[in-house]
Design an enzyme around this catalytic site. Sequence first.
Site, PDB file in Angstrom:
ATOM      1  N   ARG A  18      62.415  10.720  33.873  1.00 17.02           N
ATOM      2  CA  ARG A  18      61.697  11.973  33.612  1.00 17.02           C
ATOM      3  C   ARG A  18      60.955  11.899  32.275  1.00 17.02           C
ATOM      4  O   ARG A  18      59.951  12.576  32.070  1.00 17.02           O
ATOM      5  CB  ARG A  18      62.669  13.166  33.645  1.00 17.02           C
ATOM      6  CG  ARG A  18      62.005  14.511  33.351  1.00 17.02           C
ATOM      7  CD  ARG A  18      62.854  15.681  33.823  1.00 17.02           C
ATOM      8  NE  ARG A  18      64.216  15.588  33.335  1.00 17.02           N
ATOM      9  CZ  ARG A  18      64.643  16.005  32.137  1.00 17.02           C
ATOM     10  NH1 ARG A  18      63.783  16.526  31.268  1.00 17.02           N
ATOM     11  NH2 ARG A  18      65.910  15.893  31.790  1.00 17.02           N
ATOM     12  N   TYR A  77      38.988  24.667  42.595  1.00 22.02           N
ATOM     13  CA  TYR A  77      39.946  24.317  43.643  1.00 22.02           C
ATOM     14  C   TYR A  77      40.806  25.538  43.964  1.00 22.02           C
ATOM     15  O   TYR A  77      41.284  26.226  43.059  1.00 22.02           O
ATOM     16  CB  TYR A  77      40.812  23.146  43.191  1.00 22.02           C
ATOM     17  CG  TYR A  77      41.931  22.826  44.139  1.00 22.02           C
ATOM     18  CD1 TYR A  77      41.662  22.385  45.434  1.00 22.02           C
ATOM     19  CD2 TYR A  77      43.256  22.987  43.759  1.00 22.02           C
ATOM     20  CE1 TYR A  77      42.690  22.108  46.321  1.00 22.02           C
ATOM     21  CE2 TYR A  77      44.295  22.710  44.632  1.00 22.02           C
ATOM     22  CZ  TYR A  77      44.007  22.270  45.912  1.00 22.02           C
ATOM     23  OH  TYR A  77      45.035  22.012  46.785  1.00 22.02           O
ATOM     24  N   ASP A 136      37.905  19.587  35.494  1.00 19.70           N
ATOM     25  CA  ASP A 136      38.462  18.956  36.684  1.00 19.70           C
ATOM     26  C   ASP A 136      37.371  18.050  37.250  1.00 19.70           C
ATOM     27  O   ASP A 136      36.342  18.521  37.738  1.00 19.70           O
ATOM     28  CB  ASP A 136      38.877  20.015  37.705  1.00 19.70           C
ATOM     29  CG  ASP A 136      39.528  19.416  38.953  1.00 19.70           C
ATOM     30  OD1 ASP A 136      39.256  18.246  39.270  1.00 19.70           O
ATOM     31  OD2 ASP A 136      40.300  20.134  39.621  1.00 19.70           O
ATOM     32  N   LYS A 176      43.338  12.191  45.675  1.00 19.09           N
ATOM     33  CA  LYS A 176      42.026  12.085  46.315  1.00 19.09           C
ATOM     34  C   LYS A 176      41.420  10.700  46.079  1.00 19.09           C
ATOM     35  O   LYS A 176      42.012   9.709  46.440  1.00 19.09           O
ATOM     36  CB  LYS A 176      41.130  13.224  45.804  1.00 19.09           C
ATOM     37  CG  LYS A 176      41.780  14.607  45.811  1.00 19.09           C
ATOM     38  CD  LYS A 176      42.287  15.029  47.176  1.00 19.09           C
ATOM     39  CE  LYS A 176      42.655  16.499  47.297  1.00 19.09           C
ATOM     40  NZ  LYS A 176      43.708  16.972  46.404  1.00 19.09           N
TER      41      LYS A 176
END
Length: 398
Positions: free
Chosen positions: A58, A111, A183, A208
């Site tokens: 983590r 988005y 973005d 993507k």
Amino acid sequence: MKQERGFATLAVHAGEVPDPNTGASSPNLVMSTTYVTDPDVSFSAEDFGENTPFIYTRWGNPTIAQLEQKLASLEGAEAAIAFASGMAASTGLLLQFLLPGDHLIIADVSYAGVAEFAKDYLPARGIEVSRVDLSDPQNLQQALRPNTRLVYAETPANPILKLTDIAAVAAITHQAGARLIVDSTFATPVATRPLALGADFVVHSLTKYIGGHGDAIGGAVLGRAADLAILRKEVSIHLGGIISPFNAWLILRGLATLPIRMRAHEENALALARWLEQHPQVQRVIYPGLASHPQADLARRQMQNFSGMISFQVKGDAAALARRFAERLEVIHYAVSLGHHRSLIFYLSTRDMLRTSFMLSEAQEATYRSFAGDGIFRFSVGLEDAADLISDLEQAFA
């Protein structure tokens, strides 16, 4: 890897070295959650730094670290943090740098997940949010307030491919003492490097184009090392939205071919966009590489690759055509998401988008409809033969 190396060389080699023990050329996949460490190492996030050894995944992991180094090299960033998804990257960044009483300006078309988070979650926690059409930088100038802390842009915008002039918006943002997030998922660093144009942070959905194969979800934030050190400690470590090492390994594999994939996506998309423009059932095509794009000059100035995303309106009953596409298409998949090696298409109703994701003024809705009409087909053009994609669409249109 030296920064002066070419982009394709960085895509293959940055962040990677042969394994010193085995000589393995390809990056190792390290799935361990914990690591044998020195007893003097502090197990406190407060003491975490760039020289902290691997302790717990983590906090940090060798495979994830390789992905972050490669992403930073490709974007020209000081640092990168990989997250479990693009949404985890975006929301983590907003939560870290916004406090109750702060003001966020977000592009009126972003988005859907981020748009909904800004519409519902942030205002409920005392953060003021303004939706602004950032395709005209003067709209930003008028929307700024003394408490504006962040401006969030997306270019090209999902799903209508509207563009934002990053350099102009960055200058206005910084004059006001705020910071700019971009973005750049649709563009990728092959097309645009927002940090070089003045942005403070870049966000990617690695799911993507960067991953490119539709088999691994991930996200990333890139920017200055000092900012990302805070983000890693407070959001990545404490909120825990880390990427799986296996997904990081898959995305690393995809990144090596990003430059050649983006060239092929662009070549195919341009061929399909030109064919669609001539189709009798198509009302309008939006693609940054076409002269008909309303911001074609900005696209040529800001993008070195026009990517593989096309939006198009059709004449007649679009919903019926969507059903026909879903039933008849053989090569193209009728599915959400984008940026994969296979082609994907999906119909997005303007009524539904305005009802569920976007709260737009009358002027903003008019701008949205000027791109989308009553609805658009969002077409993620893949790496198949362009002739086969055209043939597939032709038989589905009939």
